[in-house]
Scaffold this motif. Structure first.
Motif, PDB file in Angstrom:
ATOM      1  N   ASN A  59       0.947  -1.184  -0.374  1.00  0.00           N
ATOM      2  CA  ASN A  59      -0.170  -0.230  -0.145  1.00  0.00           C
ATOM      3  C   ASN A  59       0.910   1.108  -0.271  1.00  0.00           C
ATOM      4  O   ASN A  59       0.275   2.412  -0.322  1.00  0.00           O
ATOM      5  CB  ASN A  59      -1.298  -0.064   1.107  1.00  0.00           C
ATOM      6  N   ARG A  64      -2.736   5.381  -3.944  1.00  0.00           N
ATOM      7  CA  ARG A  64      -4.131   4.956  -3.473  1.00  0.00           C
ATOM      8  C   ARG A  64      -3.362   3.614  -3.402  1.00  0.00           C
ATOM      9  O   ARG A  64      -2.687   2.683  -3.937  1.00  0.00           O
ATOM     10  CB  ARG A  64      -4.955   4.846  -4.494  1.00  0.00           C
ATOM     11  N   ILE A  67      -4.800  -2.654  -1.801  1.00  0.00           N
ATOM     12  CA  ILE A  67      -6.502  -3.201  -0.663  1.00  0.00           C
ATOM     13  C   ILE A  67      -6.653  -2.822   0.515  1.00  0.00           C
ATOM     14  O   ILE A  67      -6.195  -1.262   0.962  1.00  0.00           O
ATOM     15  CB  ILE A  67      -4.847  -4.421  -0.143  1.00  0.00           C
ATOM     16  N   LEU A  68      -7.490  -2.988  -0.312  1.00  0.00           N
ATOM     17  CA  LEU A  68      -8.894  -2.204   1.461  1.00  0.00           C
ATOM     18  C   LEU A  68      -9.059  -3.215   1.868  1.00  0.00           C
ATOM     19  O   LEU A  68     -10.362  -4.858   1.297  1.00  0.00           O
ATOM     20  CB  LEU A  68     -10.039  -1.340   0.561  1.00  0.00           C
ATOM     21  N   ILE A  80     -10.615  -6.682  -0.297  1.00  0.00           N
ATOM     22  CA  ILE A  80     -10.454  -6.239  -1.498  1.00  0.00           C
ATOM     23  C   ILE A  80      -9.050  -6.066  -2.627  1.00  0.00           C
ATOM     24  O   ILE A  80      -8.735  -5.316  -1.545  1.00  0.00           O
ATOM     25  CB  ILE A  80     -12.014  -5.924  -2.556  1.00  0.00           C
ATOM     26  N   THR A  82      -7.821  -3.347  -5.112  1.00  0.00           N
ATOM     27  CA  THR A  82      -8.566  -2.688  -5.269  1.00  0.00           C
ATOM     28  C   THR A  82      -7.763  -2.244  -6.953  1.00  0.00           C
ATOM     29  O   THR A  82      -7.162  -3.093  -7.310  1.00  0.00           O
ATOM     30  CB  THR A  82      -7.663  -1.358  -5.131  1.00  0.00           C
ATOM     31  N   ASP A  83      -7.910  -1.070  -7.805  1.00  0.00           N
ATOM     32  CA  ASP A  83      -7.899  -1.315  -8.960  1.00  0.00           C
ATOM     33  C   ASP A  83      -6.192  -0.633  -9.242  1.00  0.00           C
ATOM     34  O   ASP A  83      -5.411  -0.982  -9.935  1.00  0.00           O
ATOM     35  CB  ASP A  83      -8.653   0.364  -9.705  1.00  0.00           C
ATOM     36  N   ASP A  84      -6.156  -0.249  -8.525  1.00  0.00           N
ATOM     37  CA  ASP A  84      -4.752   0.463  -8.188  1.00  0.00           C
ATOM     38  C   ASP A  84      -4.010  -1.001  -7.807  1.00  0.00           C
ATOM     39  O   ASP A  84      -2.421  -0.709  -8.594  1.00  0.00           O
ATOM     40  CB  ASP A  84      -4.204   1.148  -7.102  1.00  0.00           C
ATOM     41  N   ASP A 222     -16.405   7.413 -14.454  1.00  0.00           N
ATOM     42  CA  ASP A 222     -15.824   5.941 -13.885  1.00  0.00           C
ATOM     43  C   ASP A 222     -16.952   4.770 -15.020  1.00  0.00           C
ATOM     44  O   ASP A 222     -18.281   5.364 -15.425  1.00  0.00           O
ATOM     45  CB  ASP A 222     -16.799   5.954 -12.383  1.00  0.00           C
ATOM     46  N   GLY A 226     -14.510  -1.383 -12.537  1.00  0.00           N
ATOM     47  CA  GLY A 226     -13.831  -0.608 -11.674  1.00  0.00           C
ATOM     48  C   GLY A 226     -12.291  -0.141 -12.879  1.00  0.00           C
ATOM     49  O   GLY A 226     -11.355   0.830 -12.207  1.00  0.00           O
TER      50      GLY A 226
END
Length: 263
Positions: A59, A64, A67-68, A80, A82-84, A222, A226
């Motif tokens: 991270n 950004r 993972i969240l 999850i 993330t897109d990044d 958007d 994603g």
């Protein structure tokens, strides 16, 4: 005397922070598969704490999060990628594959220009929009070819390239390609109704970010799955069309403005 295999190891670091290498990328992939930090840790043979620390390092590599999720105690919680994070995985694997080719060439296992491959590892592009797509259709002409690609479950992209480029890049149906579009080529129209224009690429989305400058405004649309498209328009145009956060808009651009690249 036989020579051992030459292996190339890729590692990423930012401002002296801990190195992110193949092991942490594999952990990130495992989170994407299992949807849980604890399950991902078990899958790659780490303790929950070691996995959590490793993912924090990932991270910290990005502007950004990759993972969240929530810690959820020792058992861990849902998580999850993330897109990044997905973009990091894809980019790392692509660079790793190219670096491996360089290693094989340096070891005499293959032929080719290793210096060109090394250069491609550091390749940068000014295009704000870069999409990994799958080719779904190719319509060949005597001079040009029309390449249709799946961008998301709801959207597709069309590019016009020369027949020679189609052959040189070895673009075939089913192949993954990178589609590049400069943000200045992307135009916007308010609402969700597709405008009746000649531009082949028309994609509906929701404005998720807007950054105003003295003259221009940069808007992020958007488009689902994603994915997003960035457009730069004049600030006056953005105001006149009432392109505000959360509003629907259509991004449209010519097929000739889509540049294709392959790994």
């Amino acid at each position: 005397m036989s020579q051992g295999k030459v292996e190339a190891m890729l590692g990423l670091r930012r401002e002296g922070r801990p190195m992110v290498g193949r092991d942490r990328i594999e952990l990130l992939e495992a989170v994407g598969i299992h949807g849980s930090i604890s399950k991902a840790a078990k899958a790659v043979g780490l303790s929950y704490k070691a996995a959590w620390d490793a993912l924090n390092a990932v991270n910290n590599l990005l502007p950004r999060p990759a993972i969240l999720g929530q810690t959820g105690g020792r058992q861990g919680g849902g998580a999850i990628v993330t897109d990044d994070g997905l973009a990091l995985i894809a980019s790392f694997r692509m660079m790793e594959k190219r670096l491996e080719k360089v290693a094989q060439m340096l070891a005499g296992d293959g032929s080719g220009d290793s210096f060109s491959l090394l250069w491609s590892l550091g390749m940068k592009t000014s295009a704000r929009n870069a999409f990994r797509c799958t080719v779904t259709d190719i319509r060949k002409g005597e001079v040009n070819a029309e390449v249709v690609m799946r961008l998301s479950a709801e959207s597709s992209l069309t590019a016009i390239i020369t027949a020679e480029s189609l052959s040189d890049l070895d673009i075939t149906i089913g192949r993954e390609v990178m589609a590049l579009v400069k943000s200045s080529f992307v135009m916007l129209a308010p609402g969700a109704e597709l405008p009746r224009i000649s531009a082949r690429n028309r994609i509906v989305g929701t404005i998720s970010h807007r950054e105003d400058g003295a003259v221009s405004a940069e808007l992020t649309l958007d488009i689902g799955d994603g994915k997003s498209i960035v457009a730069v328009v004049t600030r006056d145009s953005a105001e006149e069309m009432e392109l505000t956060l959360g509003s629907k808009a259509v991004a449209f651009f010519k097929s000739s403005h889509v540049i294709l690249a392959v790994d």
